[in-house]
Design a protein around this motif. Structure first.
Motif, short mmCIF file in Angstrom:
data_model
loop_
_atom_site.label_atom_id
_atom_site.label_comp_id
_atom_site.label_asym_id
_atom_site.label_seq_id
_atom_site.Cartn_x
_atom_site.Cartn_y
_atom_site.Cartn_z
N LYS A 95 -39.69 -1.28 -24.21
CA LYS A 95 -39.43 0.00 -24.88
C LYS A 95 -40.72 0.80 -25.02
CE LYS A 95 -35.31 -1.04 -27.63
NZ LYS A 95 -34.76 -1.30 -28.99
N HIS A 96 -41.80 0.12 -25.39
CA HIS A 96 -43.08 0.82 -25.54
C HIS A 96 -43.63 1.28 -24.18
CE1 HIS A 96 -43.11 -1.08 -29.58
NE2 HIS A 96 -43.81 -0.01 -29.90
N LEU A 97 -43.52 0.42 -23.19
CA LEU A 97 -44.02 0.79 -21.87
C LEU A 97 -43.29 2.02 -21.33
CD1 LEU A 97 -44.37 -2.75 -20.22
CD2 LEU A 97 -46.21 -1.30 -21.14
N ILE A 98 -41.98 2.05 -21.52
CA ILE A 98 -41.18 3.18 -21.03
C ILE A 98 -41.50 4.44 -21.82
CG2 ILE A 98 -38.83 4.09 -20.82
CD1 ILE A 98 -37.95 1.16 -20.28
N ALA A 99 -41.50 4.33 -23.15
CA ALA A 99 -41.71 5.51 -24.00
C ALA A 99 -43.08 6.14 -23.78
CB ALA A 99 -41.53 5.14 -25.46
N LEU A 100 -44.09 5.29 -23.55
CA LEU A 100 -45.46 5.78 -23.41
C LEU A 100 -45.89 5.93 -21.96
CD1 LEU A 100 -47.03 3.67 -26.29
CD2 LEU A 100 -46.63 6.15 -26.30
N ARG A 101 -45.00 5.55 -21.04
CA ARG A 101 -45.26 5.61 -19.60
C ARG A 101 -46.55 4.85 -19.25
NH1 ARG A 101 -43.56 10.99 -20.33
NH2 ARG A 101 -45.51 11.95 -19.68
N LEU A 102 -46.59 3.59 -19.68
CA LEU A 102 -47.72 2.72 -19.42
C LEU A 102 -47.31 1.56 -18.53
CD1 LEU A 102 -49.13 2.44 -23.07
CD2 LEU A 102 -49.99 3.92 -21.25
N GLU A 103 -48.29 0.98 -17.85
CA GLU A 103 -48.02 -0.20 -17.04
C GLU A 103 -48.17 -1.48 -17.84
OE1 GLU A 103 -50.44 -0.13 -13.58
OE2 GLU A 103 -49.44 1.63 -12.71
N ASN A 104 -48.99 -1.45 -18.88
CA ASN A 104 -49.16 -2.64 -19.72
C ASN A 104 -49.64 -2.23 -21.10
OD1 ASN A 104 -52.17 -2.56 -19.73
ND2 ASN A 104 -51.92 -3.03 -17.56
N LEU A 105 -49.55 -3.17 -22.03
CA LEU A 105 -50.05 -2.99 -23.38
C LEU A 105 -51.36 -3.76 -23.49
CD1 LEU A 105 -46.75 -3.59 -25.40
CD2 LEU A 105 -47.64 -1.43 -24.49
N GLU A 106 -52.39 -3.09 -23.99
CA GLU A 106 -53.69 -3.75 -24.08
C GLU A 106 -53.68 -4.89 -25.10
OE1 GLU A 106 -57.27 -5.05 -23.34
OE2 GLU A 106 -56.36 -3.43 -22.17
N LEU A 107 -53.08 -4.64 -26.26
CA LEU A 107 -53.11 -5.66 -27.32
C LEU A 107 -51.77 -5.68 -28.04
CD1 LEU A 107 -54.93 -7.74 -28.68
CD2 LEU A 107 -55.84 -5.92 -30.13
N GLY A 108 -51.07 -6.79 -27.93
CA GLY A 108 -49.79 -6.95 -28.59
C GLY A 108 -49.95 -7.61 -29.94
N GLN A 109 -49.43 -6.96 -30.98
CA GLN A 109 -49.46 -7.51 -32.34
C GLN A 109 -48.18 -8.29 -32.56
OE1 GLN A 109 -50.55 -4.78 -35.50
NE2 GLN A 109 -49.08 -5.70 -36.90
N LEU A 110 -48.28 -9.60 -32.58
CA LEU A 110 -47.11 -10.46 -32.69
C LEU A 110 -46.55 -10.42 -34.11
CD1 LEU A 110 -48.45 -13.50 -30.65
CD2 LEU A 110 -46.71 -11.86 -29.90
N CYS A 111 -45.35 -9.86 -34.25
CA CYS A 111 -44.67 -9.76 -35.55
C CYS A 111 -43.46 -10.70 -35.47
CB CYS A 111 -44.22 -8.33 -35.81
SG CYS A 111 -45.53 -7.10 -35.60
N LEU A 112 -43.60 -11.91 -35.99
CA LEU A 112 -42.66 -12.98 -35.72
C LEU A 112 -41.81 -13.30 -36.94
CD1 LEU A 112 -45.09 -15.39 -33.82
CD2 LEU A 112 -43.85 -13.38 -32.95
N SER A 113 -40.53 -13.58 -36.69
CA SER A 113 -39.63 -14.00 -37.75
C SER A 113 -38.58 -14.95 -37.18
CB SER A 113 -38.94 -12.78 -38.39
OG SER A 113 -38.11 -12.11 -37.45
N GLU A 114 -37.84 -15.59 -38.06
CA GLU A 114 -36.73 -16.47 -37.72
C GLU A 114 -37.10 -17.49 -36.64
OE1 GLU A 114 -32.94 -14.51 -37.47
OE2 GLU A 114 -33.46 -13.11 -39.08
N SER A 115 -36.32 -17.58 -35.59
CA SER A 115 -36.54 -18.65 -34.60
C SER A 115 -37.87 -18.50 -33.87
CB SER A 115 -35.39 -18.69 -33.58
OG SER A 115 -35.33 -17.49 -32.85
N LEU A 116 -38.32 -17.27 -33.68
CA LEU A 116 -39.58 -17.05 -32.98
C LEU A 116 -40.76 -17.53 -33.84
CD1 LEU A 116 -40.74 -16.05 -30.34
CD2 LEU A 116 -40.81 -13.74 -31.28
N ALA A 117 -40.68 -17.31 -35.14
CA ALA A 117 -41.72 -17.81 -36.04
C ALA A 117 -41.71 -19.34 -36.08
CB ALA A 117 -41.51 -17.25 -37.44
N GLU A 118 -40.52 -19.92 -36.06
CA GLU A 118 -40.41 -21.39 -36.07
C GLU A 118 -41.03 -21.98 -34.80
OE1 GLU A 118 -36.29 -22.20 -36.56
OE2 GLU A 118 -36.19 -21.35 -38.59
N GLU A 119 -40.76 -21.35 -33.65
CA GLU A 119 -41.36 -21.81 -32.40
C GLU A 119 -42.88 -21.72 -32.45
OE1 GLU A 119 -39.99 -20.17 -28.75
OE2 GLU A 119 -37.87 -20.40 -29.26
#
Length: 309
Positions: A95-119
């Protein structure tokens, strides 16, 4: 406490500038669109890194308009990605890549909850996915977002050694009134020399307004903390609360940058000015506020209901 890791972290996130522009207020649709674009343009002249999220109203649309007007000053971005599972995280990345017309994100801020936080806490399959996102060139680096109520997730993962080589640092509220990592996690991060990014630079506004203006602080605990910190601030002899806060964040050697949001050009100029030739605060000032942080964490932060602070 576990043994300190041997990996040299001195170069991790060292390309960040002292001040990163937070785009939260660019999504405020009560303000004219072009006015917000103008603030974005001004921020592009003041710093070469922004912090953003698709959850900030239409901030991404405002950013894209600002980028289109001057693509020679395109900032690098910290982008909030998450939340409940890998499929959702990948969707947010795209969604961010499309909205901002970027090829990649330099730094992803991991905002984790539920099963992803458990993993994350247990060394699960999410780490393979994080590595895959890097290999595919979609996200270059990761930092983990921390709150008091998620500190145990970060701590368990650190004790297991799972983030090593995948997560390059930690990002959380760190200012004179807030330190949103638990006491135990803070101690662990310091022992391990983990790079940090300090968010919410001025804790929501001028300290005298936080203390003295009814309703200015969005929660009463901030007003109470402002009452305790105001005498320390005044004793420092520093006239600007913004300068005091920027210097506070950078008084911790592990802090690579502080993130401050505003929709006002004059406030932006204060942030940029304060980030020039930063001098750490006197040791006694820092020690006094750090003691407050430890006390506040035990008294309120770790007992508070999620998202009420």
């Amino acid at each position: 406490m576990s043994t300190k890791q041997t990996r040299d972290k001195s170069d991790l996130l060292n390309d960040l500038p002292p001040y990163i522009y937070g785009t939260t207020r660019l999504g405020d649709q009560n303000l004219p669109f072009e006015e917000r674009v103008g603030v974005g343009r001004a921020a592009m002249e003041g710093t070469n890194w922004f912090h953003t999220s698709h959850s900030y109203g239409n901030a991404l649309q405002v950013l894209r308009a600002a980028f289109d007007q001057d693509d020679t000053r395109m900032p690098k971005l910290i982008v909030k990605i998450g939340w409940k599972n890998i499929e959702e995280l990948r969707d947010v990345v795209h969604k961010h890549l499309i909205a901002l017309r970027l090829e990649n994100l330099e730094l992803g801020q991991l905002c984790l909850s539920e099963s992803l936080a458990e993993e994350y806490a247990s060394g699960g399959a999410c780490y393979e996915e994080f590595a895959r996102l890097k290999q595919q060139g979609l996200v270059n680096r990761f930092v983990l977002e921390v709150f008091p109520w998620t500190s145990d997730v970060a701590l368990k993962a650190l004790h297991g050694g799972y983030p090593e080589g995948i997560v390059d640092g930690y990002i959380f509220y760190l200012n004179p009134l807030q330190r949103f990592a638990s006491n135990e996690l803070w101690d662990e991060l310091v022992e391990r020399d983990e790079p940090m990014i300090a968010m919410r630079t001025v804790a929501g506004g001028n300290i005298h307004r936080l203390r003295d203006v009814p309703g200015y602080a969005w929660k009463s605990y901030l007003q109470e903390r402002a009452a305790e910190v105001t005498p320390i601030f005044e004793r420092s002899g520093i006239e600007s609360w913004t300068e005091f806060c920027v210097r506070f964040a950078h008084s911790f050697p592990l802090v690579r940058a502080t993130v401050g949001a505003t929709s006002k050009i004059e406030n932006l100029r204060e942030f940029v000015s304060a980030a020039e030739n930063i001098q750490p605060l006197p040791t006694d000032i820092i020690e006094e506020i750090v003691k407050l942080h430890y006390r506040w964490s035990d008294e309120l932060d770790m007992k508070a209901e999620h998202w009420t602070m």
